[in-house]
Design an enzyme around this catalytic site. Sequence first.
Site, mmCIF file in Angstrom:
data_model
loop_
_atom_site.group_PDB
_atom_site.id
_atom_site.type_symbol
_atom_site.label_atom_id
_atom_site.label_comp_id
_atom_site.label_asym_id
_atom_site.label_seq_id
_atom_site.Cartn_x
_atom_site.Cartn_y
_atom_site.Cartn_z
ATOM 1 N N LYS A 71 0.775 -1.451 -0.163
ATOM 2 C CA LYS A 71 -0.017 0.160 -0.126
ATOM 3 C C LYS A 71 0.754 1.387 -0.091
ATOM 4 C CE LYS A 71 -3.650 -2.402 2.517
ATOM 5 N NZ LYS A 71 -4.460 -2.331 3.647
ATOM 6 N N TYR A 111 -11.921 -2.942 -3.108
ATOM 7 C CA TYR A 111 -12.510 -2.914 -1.778
ATOM 8 C C TYR A 111 -14.134 -2.838 -1.470
ATOM 9 C CZ TYR A 111 -7.892 -2.254 -0.120
ATOM 10 O OH TYR A 111 -6.418 -2.004 0.380
ATOM 11 N N ASN A 175 -1.527 -0.514 7.588
ATOM 12 C CA ASN A 175 -0.905 -1.657 7.698
ATOM 13 C C ASN A 175 -0.133 -2.134 6.721
ATOM 14 O OD1 ASN A 175 -3.172 -2.291 6.120
ATOM 15 N ND2 ASN A 175 -4.090 -3.791 7.405
ATOM 16 N N HIS A 178 -1.515 -5.690 1.405
ATOM 17 C CA HIS A 178 -2.965 -6.511 1.403
ATOM 18 C C HIS A 178 -2.469 -7.822 0.637
ATOM 19 C CE1 HIS A 178 -6.823 -7.765 -0.265
ATOM 20 N NE2 HIS A 178 -6.020 -8.224 -1.159
ATOM 21 N N GLU A 189 -8.939 -10.669 -7.718
ATOM 22 C CA GLU A 189 -8.051 -9.617 -7.439
ATOM 23 C C GLU A 189 -7.013 -9.504 -8.494
ATOM 24 O OE1 GLU A 189 -8.597 -9.232 -2.635
ATOM 25 O OE2 GLU A 189 -6.826 -10.343 -3.454
#
Length: 214
Positions: A71, A111, A175, A178, A189
């Site tokens: 990310k 998402y 975080n 992913h 995905e």
Amino acid sequence: MFAKLAASAALRNARAFASRAAPAARASAMPLAIGAGAAVAAFAAPLALEGPRTIAGEYKTASERSFVMIKPDGTSRQIVGKIIDRFESRGYKLVAIKSVVPSEELAKTHYKDLASKPFYPALVKYITSGTPVIAMVWEGKDIIRQGRRMVGATNPLEADPGSVRGQYAVSVGRNIIHASDGFDSATHEIGLWFNESELAEYEPAAWGQIMADN
């Protein structure tokens, strides 16, 4: 003269017996031939797979693939190389990678399962903020499950110390990374972020040794 006639008659009888016996012999041999053919066909037939082959490979085989995305916070902290090294050192194969600033449409689609959550608008804004994400596809035995273990729990404060999030993150909102949570999500995905032509088909030099069971 009599000896010649007797020999000729014996030869005719032998030929007649052979003609009558041949069909019977072929008929009795047929089940054996069919049985042998079935055995060869069964041996040559492909083994049953754990699931259908998709863009994410074959589930629970060495061709299984997972989507992993670093990310914006991971990119801006310049730890991309360290994260890639973890997967490579484990023995997994990198089959696709690109740096991309996602569009709002792409982020929302990725998402969409979180669309009802109160943090969803902020998440989409963050992912599309302008700092690129690093989209990757990794391949290898059990990569989906092992990839999740390597990434760590969603909340970094609950992640194992050796995981990516356990080592590099403290906030659930930042975080780092992913990873697909199942074969269906990996299929979705990978197809969302990559064209199939972007996925490399190759075998690293040590691939057979890394993926071997014996």
